[in-house]
Design an enzyme around this catalytic site. Structure first.
Site, mmCIF file in Angstrom:
data_model
loop_
_atom_site.group_PDB
_atom_site.id
_atom_site.type_symbol
_atom_site.label_atom_id
_atom_site.label_comp_id
_atom_site.label_asym_id
_atom_site.label_seq_id
_atom_site.Cartn_x
_atom_site.Cartn_y
_atom_site.Cartn_z
ATOM 1 N N HIS A 222 -3.927 -12.031 -19.097
ATOM 2 C CA HIS A 222 -3.832 -10.627 -19.496
ATOM 3 C C HIS A 222 -2.929 -9.822 -18.569
ATOM 4 O O HIS A 222 -2.631 -8.661 -18.856
ATOM 5 C CB HIS A 222 -5.221 -9.983 -19.581
ATOM 6 C CG HIS A 222 -5.896 -9.774 -18.253
ATOM 7 N ND1 HIS A 222 -6.821 -10.659 -17.730
ATOM 8 C CD2 HIS A 222 -5.782 -8.785 -17.341
ATOM 9 C CE1 HIS A 222 -7.254 -10.212 -16.568
ATOM 10 N NE2 HIS A 222 -6.635 -9.077 -16.311
ATOM 11 N N ASP A 250 -7.526 -16.913 -21.017
ATOM 12 C CA ASP A 250 -7.021 -15.900 -20.083
ATOM 13 C C ASP A 250 -6.372 -16.611 -18.905
ATOM 14 O O ASP A 250 -6.892 -16.633 -17.802
ATOM 15 C CB ASP A 250 -8.127 -14.965 -19.608
ATOM 16 C CG ASP A 250 -7.578 -13.724 -18.909
ATOM 17 O OD1 ASP A 250 -6.335 -13.560 -18.900
ATOM 18 O OD2 ASP A 250 -8.370 -12.920 -18.385
ATOM 19 N N GLY A 330 -7.253 -4.927 -10.174
ATOM 20 C CA GLY A 330 -6.244 -5.474 -9.270
ATOM 21 C C GLY A 330 -6.580 -6.871 -8.793
ATOM 22 O O GLY A 330 -5.715 -7.607 -8.334
ATOM 23 N N SER A 332 -7.619 -9.206 -10.799
ATOM 24 C CA SER A 332 -7.344 -10.142 -11.892
ATOM 25 C C SER A 332 -6.348 -11.216 -11.483
ATOM 26 O O SER A 332 -5.333 -10.930 -10.842
ATOM 27 C CB SER A 332 -6.774 -9.392 -13.096
ATOM 28 O OG SER A 332 -7.797 -8.813 -13.866
ATOM 29 N N SER A 347 -10.768 -13.430 -14.255
ATOM 30 C CA SER A 347 -10.442 -12.838 -15.543
ATOM 31 C C SER A 347 -10.941 -11.402 -15.630
ATOM 32 O O SER A 347 -10.160 -10.467 -15.749
ATOM 33 C CB SER A 347 -11.056 -13.672 -16.672
ATOM 34 O OG SER A 347 -10.865 -13.051 -17.927
#
Length: 378
Positions: A222, A250, A330, A332, A347
């Protein structure tokens, strides 16, 4: 302070540049005969899991043994296998079986057993039926829980009375053995708008690097689409997204060039020692796990569930692992690691590192297999 390369690029755990020193690598493996875990990982486990140093060492040792045992114990269970998990109290792997006659063979491998009614294959079949349904926003996620011997459906507490939620739960119960539990909030991804710090950027999004692979690094899907340009903390070009999938999955990977390079390390951010990555053996349910990200740095917790379907507002993501580790925007794409074994890339989740929460990661081995990548290991 002068940075030597990509101290921020790594964002989370995979060093992609020249920021790693020989000393930090040596620190991560200085205890001969002890589990391969950095001082930083040990500190985070003690802080977040309430362990003493000796308890943290003992737990890592026991988890490593359980991880190595899992395949053998599953084979011994045969068709009666109902799932497995690490029991922190006993320090052993527990294997669920539907056939009492198989229990002795499983115990002979060194694992504990639990007699249950449903096999893992039956539970997976029930979950697959749920995966085919369209879930409303009040349904947070669903997964097979071997300890409960059931498919657990997580419902956002404030929306449990919603008609669409009730309808989904009714269909879920018709699919097989289902248990409904409440969760405080709906899940969301942990990407963030551009802010200062040690990140990687794509467009106006900041995310975290997961793990170095030969030729690049893996991160969350993402965070960017295939072809998107990626910049380091200093704004210089790193590479491009070579592949990306979200939702449904993801995960993504980015090639590394323009003077950047990869190192098999999860970043300690100057406050804890960097952690060397030595493999990607999957930790069992119940094992301790730690996460590193560009926003909240090191935090630890436990593996709560595997193969969970997470219902984000953008769409469902499947085959995720749920943990009790906190995270914030942040983080991720950042690294999930258990001991010295890579587990996956961050994720999303709910909550924060002030009040707590839960976070999911996409398993690393699935990403490597999908793109034909090789993990960079020490």
């Amino acid at each position: 302070m002068v940075r030597t390369g990509l101290s921020a690029l790594l964002i989370i755990g995979t060093w992609a540049t020249a920021g790693l020193t020989q000393a930090s690598a040596a620190d991560a493996s200085s205890s001969a005969g002890a589990p391969q875990a950095s001082a930083g990982l040990m500190t985070a486990m003690q802080r977040d899991l309430g362990l003493t140093e000796d308890q943290a060492v003992a737990r890592i040792t026991a988890e490593k043994a359980a991880t190595a045992l899992e395949g053998k114990a599953r084979s011994a269970a045969g068709a009666s296998y109902g799932g497995s998990w690490f029991d922190a109290d006993s320090g052993k792997l527990t294997v669920a079986v539907t056939d009492g006659a198989k229990a002795r063979a499983v115990r002979a491998t060194g694992a504990q057993t639990s007699l249950v009614s449903h096999t893992a294959r039956q539970l997976d079949a029930a979950k697959n039926k749920l995966d085919a349904l369209s879930a409303p926003s009040g349904i947070s996620s669903w997964h097979v829980d071997p300890r409960a011997n059931s498919v657990v459906v997580n419902v956002v507490a404030s929306e449990q009375g919603d008609n669409d939620v009730r309808a989904f739960v009714a269909k879920a119960r018709a699919a097989g053995p289902v248990t409904v539990e409440q969760t405080a909030e709906a899940p969301q991804t942990f990407a963030a708008g551009t802010v200062g710090g040690d990140p990687y950027y794509t467009g106006n999004v900041r995310c975290s690097i997961g793990f170095s692979v030969h030729g690049g690094f893996v991160t969350a899907g993402h965070c960017g689409q295939a072809g998107g340009a990626v910049r380091g903390w200093d704004g210089s070009a790193i590479g491009n997204f070579q592949g990306s999938s979200f939702p449904e999955n993801d995960y993504a990977w980015v090639n590394v060039g323009s003077g950047w390079w990869t190192v098999p390390v999860v970043l300690g951010w100057g406050t804890v020692s960097d952690q060397l990555v030595r493999g990607s053996s999957e930790a069992p349910i119940g094992a301790s796990i730690c996460r590193s990200g560009s926003t909240t740095h090191w935090h630890c917790g436990n593996v709560l569930a595997k193969n969970e379907t997470v219902n984000y507002s953008q769409g469902a993501v499947r085959q995720m692992t749920k943990t009790s580790v906190c995270a914030e925007p942040g983080d991720s794409g950042g690294s999930f690691i258990s001991g010295d074994q890579a587990q996956g890339v961050t994720s999303g989740g709910w909550g924060n590192c002030g009040s707590g929460g839960e976070t999911w990661h996409q398993p690393i081995n699935e990403i490597l297999n999908r793109y034909g990548l090789t993990l960079h290991t020490a």
